[in-house]
Design a protein around this motif. Structure first.
Motif, PDB file in Angstrom:
ATOM      1  N   PHE A   1       1.225   4.456  -2.720  1.00 42.50           N
ATOM      2  CA  PHE A   1       1.146   5.878  -2.359  1.00 42.50           C
ATOM      3  C   PHE A   1       2.372   6.614  -2.895  1.00 42.50           C
ATOM      4  CE2 PHE A   1       1.817   9.246   0.965  1.00 42.50           C
ATOM      5  CZ  PHE A   1       0.683   9.991   0.692  1.00 42.50           C
TER       6      PHE A   1
ATOM      7  N   SER B   1       0.831  -1.216   0.000  1.00 40.93           N
ATOM      8  CA  SER B   1       0.000   0.000   0.000  1.00 40.93           C
ATOM      9  C   SER B   1       0.858   1.255   0.000  1.00 40.93           C
ATOM     10  CB  SER B   1      -0.917   0.022   1.233  1.00 40.93           C
ATOM     11  OG  SER B   1      -1.788  -1.077   1.212  1.00 40.93           O
TER      12      SER B   1
ATOM     13  N   LYS C   1      -3.879  11.740  -1.580  1.00 38.78           N
ATOM     14  CA  LYS C   1      -4.070  11.859  -0.143  1.00 38.78           C
ATOM     15  C   LYS C   1      -3.932  10.496   0.519  1.00 38.78           C
ATOM     16  CE  LYS C   1      -8.018  14.047   0.273  1.00 38.78           C
ATOM     17  NZ  LYS C   1      -9.137  14.862   0.714  1.00 38.78           N
ATOM     18  N   LEU C   2      -3.444  10.516   1.724  1.00 39.05           N
ATOM     19  CA  LEU C   2      -3.304   9.283   2.477  1.00 39.05           C
ATOM     20  C   LEU C   2      -4.542   9.062   3.337  1.00 39.05           C
ATOM     21  CD1 LEU C   2      -1.570   6.912   3.544  1.00 39.05           C
ATOM     22  CD2 LEU C   2      -0.695   8.478   5.275  1.00 39.05           C
ATOM     23  N   ASP C   3      -5.114   7.854   3.238  1.00 40.54           N
ATOM     24  CA  ASP C   3      -6.213   7.457   4.118  1.00 40.54           C
ATOM     25  C   ASP C   3      -5.682   6.282   4.944  1.00 40.54           C
ATOM     26  OD1 ASP C   3      -8.465   6.472   5.301  1.00 40.54           O
ATOM     27  OD2 ASP C   3      -9.638   6.247   3.454  1.00 40.54           O
ATOM     28  N   LEU C   4      -4.991   6.641   6.023  1.00 39.54           N
ATOM     29  CA  LEU C   4      -4.314   5.605   6.824  1.00 39.54           C
ATOM     30  C   LEU C   4      -5.287   4.580   7.417  1.00 39.54           C
ATOM     31  CD1 LEU C   4      -1.505   4.665   7.787  1.00 39.54           C
ATOM     32  CD2 LEU C   4      -1.794   6.138   9.787  1.00 39.54           C
ATOM     33  N   PRO C   5      -6.453   5.005   7.957  1.00 39.79           N
ATOM     34  CA  PRO C   5      -7.369   3.999   8.498  1.00 39.79           C
ATOM     35  C   PRO C   5      -7.777   2.951   7.456  1.00 39.79           C
ATOM     36  CG  PRO C   5      -8.024   6.186   9.232  1.00 39.79           C
ATOM     37  CD  PRO C   5      -6.926   6.388   8.225  1.00 39.79           C
ATOM     38  N   THR C   6      -8.012   3.390   6.201  1.00 40.12           N
ATOM     39  CA  THR C   6      -8.385   2.419   5.159  1.00 40.12           C
ATOM     40  C   THR C   6      -7.213   1.485   4.854  1.00 40.12           C
ATOM     41  OG1 THR C   6      -9.977   3.931   4.210  1.00 40.12           O
ATOM     42  CG2 THR C   6      -9.174   2.205   2.749  1.00 40.12           C
TER      43      THR C   6
ATOM     44  N   GLN D   1      -1.170   7.090  13.412  1.00 38.53           N
ATOM     45  CA  GLN D   1      -0.845   8.224  12.541  1.00 38.53           C
ATOM     46  C   GLN D   1       0.602   8.136  12.102  1.00 38.53           C
ATOM     47  OE1 GLN D   1      -1.941  11.175  15.484  1.00 38.53           O
ATOM     48  NE2 GLN D   1       0.206  11.748  15.702  1.00 38.53           N
TER      49      GLN D   1
ATOM     50  N   LYS E   1      -7.116  -0.940   7.622  1.00 43.31           N
ATOM     51  CA  LYS E   1      -8.254  -1.868   7.558  1.00 43.31           C
ATOM     52  C   LYS E   1      -8.010  -2.944   6.504  1.00 43.31           C
ATOM     53  CE  LYS E   1     -12.087   0.886   8.567  1.00 43.31           C
ATOM     54  NZ  LYS E   1     -13.015   1.718   7.866  1.00 43.31           N
TER      55      LYS E   1
END
Ligand code: NAI
Length: 476
Positions: A65, A61, A83-88, A181, A91
């Motif tokens: 990015f 992943s 953009k980074l969507d760290l929670p996704t 984070q 998950k």
């Protein structure tokens, strides 16, 4: 100790990681009534739960990015905002782990292995049977017995006495796979495989990453030239290194952590302010609470359990494999040992070829190797020839814009037998099996050189490096 009479099995395996669960499936295939005891809720051990699989999910992943931000424009693909969507991202990693660990549970069931959730402990010997007690997560106990026990309890992160883990700011690989984070500054202690892989993940996601390493090089056991290629590539990506530095500890200052280290040659001190420290200075065998003393076994100074060539400990009928015993702490080495150990128990000719165990570091570019490093060949006094070929001269690598790295083939100067192959480059992990297979069959550089390789593929670099052993590479 439970008062009930023990449940009898042909084989009890303690530990359900790649060593234990693979051994359990093979033992069941061979007709043994097998129990596999695992203290985690899920099977798969460190590798599937908190090691190889989640780290590779995050490496994949984070590389996407990084590619989107830094490489796609060169291909003419312009993205206005990445953009980074760290929670996704986290998950997805957790879902991959869940699918794979559930898959193991399914495989054990299909093979009629009795999967027992709890912590297994050796409790003694009773005639020709060995006794095991399993304490379930709810505290209940279950007594088991078998003529053969296979210990496969793996390893755990080794901590530094002057920098103990607190799980928040001083962390091991386990927590580094689940940060909430992106740290502003991550300091990594140890430029080994874990330090460089997880350092890469957070570097790509935007952290400043500084690696402190005791030795004067990264990835100490790998071929020096190959390691230097990785070092160069990571510096180019922005990773910072303090090689030949000894970490002295860390202190809290104004809500920040300050890691202190000392340059070995000059004793000059440095202080690095950071938010998280990843300690990745090795792993140690996990034997805590295993009851080794109850059967007269003791680990050596390094915490490993001594075995003979059939993986039997000094107690007849008690066997050990994987990270618990000598050799590299690698999931695939552990799997091979699991299969060999139970095949030997069944009177078959189980065997592990320790000369041909591949080793992969999943940085980008990747490093994949098998066999002797050049330094090891020298130390053995071997007469050898070396052929190298750069990815820069490979057509497919050019089309991919991934031209960093090289392939290095080391062959016996007299017989031409391949002694070692070291690949630094894109998807090196997918290129190394050819070298492993050639070494498994005792093949030569000439064998690789005369094998037709599809064009245009990255694998042509392996053929060219083999040709280069005899100074007849075509494209260089
Ligand atoms: P490692 O043994 O690979 O590297 C530890 C590094 O820390 C070494 O370079 C060592 O010189 C350095 N070091 C030790 N003490 C230090 C100190 N006080 N200050 C500074 N540097 C220090 O250990 P690592 O990376 O923790 O990995 C543990 C095990 O897990 C390895 O045996 C590895 O094979 C396995 N593993 C394998 C992976 C793979 O195959 N891709 C991925 C992750 C782990």
């Amino acid at each position: 100790m439970s008062t009930q009479s023990p449940e009898n099995f042909d084989l009890i395996i303690i530990g359900g990681g790649p060593a234990g669960y693979v051994a359990a499936i093979r033992a069941a295939q061979l007709g043994m009534k097998t129990a596999c005891v695992e203290m985690r809720k899920t099977y798969g051990g460190t590798c599937l739960n908190v090691g190889c699989i989640p780290s590779k999910a995050l490496l994949e992943s984070s590389e996407h990015f990084h590619v989107a931000r830094n490489k796609l424009a060169k291909h003419g693909v312009v993205i206005s905002e990445v953009k980074l969507d760290l929670p996704t991202m986290m998950k997805r990693k957790d879902a991959v782990v869940r699918q794979l660990t559930n898959g193991i549970a399914g495989l054990l069931k299909k093979n009629q292995v009795v999967a027992i959730n709890g912590k297994g402990r050796l409790t003694g010997l009773q005639e020709d049977r060995k006794l095991v007690e399993v304490t379930a997560p709810d505290g209940s106990r279950r007594a088991l017995s078998a003529p053969r026990i296979l210990l496969a309890t793996g390893s755990e992160p080794a901590s530094l006495p002057f920098l103990p883990f607190d799980g928040q700011t001083v962390i091991s690989s386990t927590e580094a796979l689940a940060l909430g984070q992106v740290p502003q500054h991550l300091v990594v202690i140890g430029a080994g495989v874990i330090g460089l892989e997880l350092g890469s993940v957070w570097l790509r996601l935007g952290a400043k990453v500084t690696v402190i390493e005791y030795l004067d090089r990264v990835l100490p056991p790998v071929d020096r030239q190959a390691g230097a290629e990785i070092h160069k590539a990571l510096i180019k990506q922005g990773m910072e290194f303090k090689l030949a530095h000894k970490c002295l500890g860390a202190r809290k200052e104004n809500g920040h952590l300050v890691v202190e280290a000392e340059e070995l040659a000059t004793q000059a001190k440095i202080a690095l302010e950071c938010d998280v420290v990843l300690v990745a200075t090795g792993r140690k065998p996990y034997t805590e609470g295993l009851g080794l003393d109850a059967v007269g076994l003791a680990p050596d100074k390094a915490g490993r359990i001594a075995t003979d060539a059939h993986y039997q400990t000094q107690v007849p009928g008690i066997f050990a494999i994987g990270d618990l015993i000598a050799g590299p702490m690698l999931a695939h080495k552990a799997e091979e040992e699991g299969i060999a150990a139970v095949e030997l128990m069944a009177g078959q000719a189980g065997h592990v070829n320790y000369e041909a165990i591949p080793n992969v570091v999943y940085t980008w570019p990747e490093l994949a190797s098998v066999g002797l490093t050049e330094e090891e060949a020298q130390a053995k006094g071997a007469e050898y020839k070396v052929g190298t070929f750069p990815f820069m001269a490979n057509g497919r690598a050019k089309t991919m814009e991934e031209t960093e790295g090289l392939v290095k083939v080391i062959a016996d100067a007299r017989t031409d037998r391949v002694l070692g192959v070291h690949i630094v480059g894109p998807r090196a992990s997918d290129l190394i099996p050819e070298a492993v297979a050639v070494m498994e069959f005792g093949g030569s550089a000439e064998d690789i050189a005369r094998t037709c390789h599809a064009h245009p593929t990255l694998s042509e670099t392996v053929k060219e490096a083999a040709l280069a052993v005899h100074k007849r590479a075509i494209h260089m």
